[in-house]
Design an enzyme around this catalytic site. Structure first.
Site, short mmCIF file in Angstrom:
data_model
loop_
_atom_site.label_atom_id
_atom_site.label_comp_id
_atom_site.label_asym_id
_atom_site.label_seq_id
_atom_site.Cartn_x
_atom_site.Cartn_y
_atom_site.Cartn_z
N PHE A 10 -1.79 15.59 5.26
CA PHE A 10 -2.11 14.96 3.98
C PHE A 10 -0.92 15.17 3.04
O PHE A 10 -0.50 16.30 2.79
CB PHE A 10 -3.37 15.58 3.38
CG PHE A 10 -3.89 14.81 2.21
CD1 PHE A 10 -4.83 13.81 2.39
CD2 PHE A 10 -3.45 15.10 0.93
CE1 PHE A 10 -5.31 13.10 1.30
CE2 PHE A 10 -3.92 14.39 -0.16
CZ PHE A 10 -4.86 13.39 0.02
N ILE A 11 -0.37 14.09 2.52
CA ILE A 11 0.83 14.18 1.69
C ILE A 11 0.58 13.66 0.28
O ILE A 11 -0.31 12.84 0.08
CB ILE A 11 2.03 13.44 2.35
CG1 ILE A 11 1.65 11.99 2.70
CG2 ILE A 11 2.51 14.19 3.58
CD1 ILE A 11 2.81 11.16 3.26
N ASP A 17 -3.70 4.87 6.71
CA ASP A 17 -4.27 6.03 7.38
C ASP A 17 -5.24 5.56 8.47
O ASP A 17 -4.81 5.12 9.51
CB ASP A 17 -4.94 6.90 6.29
CG ASP A 17 -5.39 8.24 6.77
OD1 ASP A 17 -4.73 8.84 7.63
OD2 ASP A 17 -6.43 8.74 6.28
N GLU A 42 0.85 -1.20 0.00
CA GLU A 42 0.00 0.00 0.00
C GLU A 42 0.89 1.25 0.00
O GLU A 42 2.05 1.20 0.40
CB GLU A 42 -0.89 -0.10 1.26
CG GLU A 42 -1.92 0.94 1.52
CD GLU A 42 -2.88 1.30 0.43
OE1 GLU A 42 -2.42 1.69 -0.66
OE2 GLU A 42 -4.09 1.27 0.68
N ASP A 43 0.35 2.36 -0.48
CA ASP A 43 1.10 3.61 -0.45
C ASP A 43 1.13 4.19 0.95
O ASP A 43 2.17 4.58 1.46
CB ASP A 43 0.53 4.64 -1.45
CG ASP A 43 -0.97 4.86 -1.31
OD1 ASP A 43 -1.61 4.19 -0.47
OD2 ASP A 43 -1.51 5.72 -2.03
N ASP A 47 -1.84 10.75 -4.32
CA ASP A 47 -2.47 11.83 -5.10
C ASP A 47 -3.37 12.71 -4.25
O ASP A 47 -3.77 12.36 -3.15
CB ASP A 47 -3.34 11.22 -6.21
CG ASP A 47 -4.63 10.64 -5.65
OD1 ASP A 47 -4.55 9.79 -4.73
OD2 ASP A 47 -5.73 11.04 -6.10
N ARG A 60 0.87 12.21 -8.52
CA ARG A 60 1.33 10.83 -8.32
C ARG A 60 2.77 10.64 -8.80
O ARG A 60 3.51 9.84 -8.27
CB ARG A 60 0.43 9.85 -9.07
CG ARG A 60 -0.95 9.68 -8.47
CD ARG A 60 -1.60 8.43 -9.01
NE ARG A 60 -3.04 8.41 -8.83
CZ ARG A 60 -3.66 7.98 -7.73
NH1 ARG A 60 -2.95 7.54 -6.72
NH2 ARG A 60 -4.97 7.99 -7.65
P1 IMP Z 1 -7.38 4.38 4.99
O1 IMP Z 1 -8.45 3.43 4.54
O2 IMP Z 1 -7.95 5.55 5.74
O3 IMP Z 1 -6.25 3.73 5.73
O4 IMP Z 1 -6.87 5.10 3.71
C1 IMP Z 1 -5.92 4.61 2.91
C2 IMP Z 1 -6.03 5.28 1.57
O5 IMP Z 1 -6.42 6.66 1.68
C3 IMP Z 1 -4.67 5.28 0.94
O6 IMP Z 1 -4.52 4.15 0.15
C4 IMP Z 1 -4.70 6.56 0.14
O7 IMP Z 1 -5.26 6.31 -1.11
C5 IMP Z 1 -5.61 7.48 0.88
N1 IMP Z 1 -4.83 8.40 1.72
C6 IMP Z 1 -4.75 8.41 3.06
N2 IMP Z 1 -3.94 9.36 3.50
C7 IMP Z 1 -3.45 9.96 2.41
C8 IMP Z 1 -2.52 11.05 2.20
O8 IMP Z 1 -1.96 11.66 3.11
N3 IMP Z 1 -2.29 11.38 0.90
C9 IMP Z 1 -2.86 10.76 -0.15
N4 IMP Z 1 -3.72 9.74 0.00
C10 IMP Z 1 -4.02 9.36 1.27
MG MG Z 2 -4.54 4.14 -1.89
#
Ligand code: IMP
Ligand code: MG
Length: 181
Positions: A151-152, A102, A98-99, A158, A164
């Site tokens: 937020f990065i 969060d 995963e990137d 993106d 990206r």
């Molecule tokens: P989660 O389900 O809240 O853990 O979100 C994960 C997804 O939210 C990641 O795969 C990203 O696509 C997006 N995301 C969360 N934080 C960021 C950020 O700081 N920058 C860009 N995308 C983010």
């Molecule tokens: Mg993602």
């Protein structure tokens, strides 16, 4: 080119070093094995490409795409698989790439979904982790860089599909607090 970036948090060397470290750990942990590396689209595509080029073990690659809709803080049921893997992962060692981790909703949903195919093991590998934002208790097995709640963007990450390809990671202007889709 990226003049609307307010602050660069991690440069190409930081990202390269973090990727080197993870690749070394995966090489050690999966010696003699052939894991299925599953990238979570779209954000992971750059990190995944950087990571697999550093690996010495055998592996295969697949992708999965998930989308969250509605109020994403409402429930895990808001995550949906929109593009599935095409590999039979039964009995296989899986590494989900995963990137950024969060709230944890996306990855916890994806790992539970993949567990339904009875893989031998599943580990989570993420380039960035924002543990301060976690809602679902999920811990990555491999983390590149732990970061704050900002937020990065860049390196696959993106904002509205932008940034990206940016080779470094930073905070977009006027958004240094927090942006959520
Ligand atoms: P989660 O389900 O809240 O853990 O979100 C994960 C997804 O939210 C990641 O795969 C990203 O696509 C997006 N995301 C969360 N934080 C960021 C950020 O700081 N920058 C860009 N995308 C983010
Ligand atoms: Mg993602």
């Amino acid at each position: 080119m990226y003049e609307d970036i307010e602050q660069i948090l991690f440069d190409e060397v930081d990202i390269s070093n973090a990727t080197d470290d993870i690749a070394q750990r995966i090489d050690n942990d999966y010696k003699g094995k052939c894991p299925v590396i599953i990238g979570v689209l779209k954000g992971s595509f750059i990190f995944l490409a950087d990571l697999v080029r550093r690996l010495n073990i055998d592996f295969t690659v697949d992708f999965i795409k998930a989308s969250s809709y509605g109020e994403r803080t409402e429930s895990t049921g808001n995550v949906k698989i929109t593009s599935d893997i095409s590999t039979d992962i039964k009995g296989k060692d899986v590494i989900v790439v995963e990137d950024i981790l969060d709230t944890g909703y996306t990855l916890s949903y994806i790992t539970e979904y993949l567990r339904g195919f009875s893989p031998h093991s599943i580990r989570i590998c993420t380039l960035f982790d924002k543990p301060g934002r976690r809602i679902v208790p999920i811990k990555p097995d491999y983390t590149g860089i732990v970061t704050d709640d900002l937020f990065i963007v860049g390196c696959g990450l993106d904002y509205n599909e932008k940034y990206r390809g940016m080779p470094y990671v930073g905070v977009p202007k006027k958004q240094s607090k927090k942006i959520k889709e």
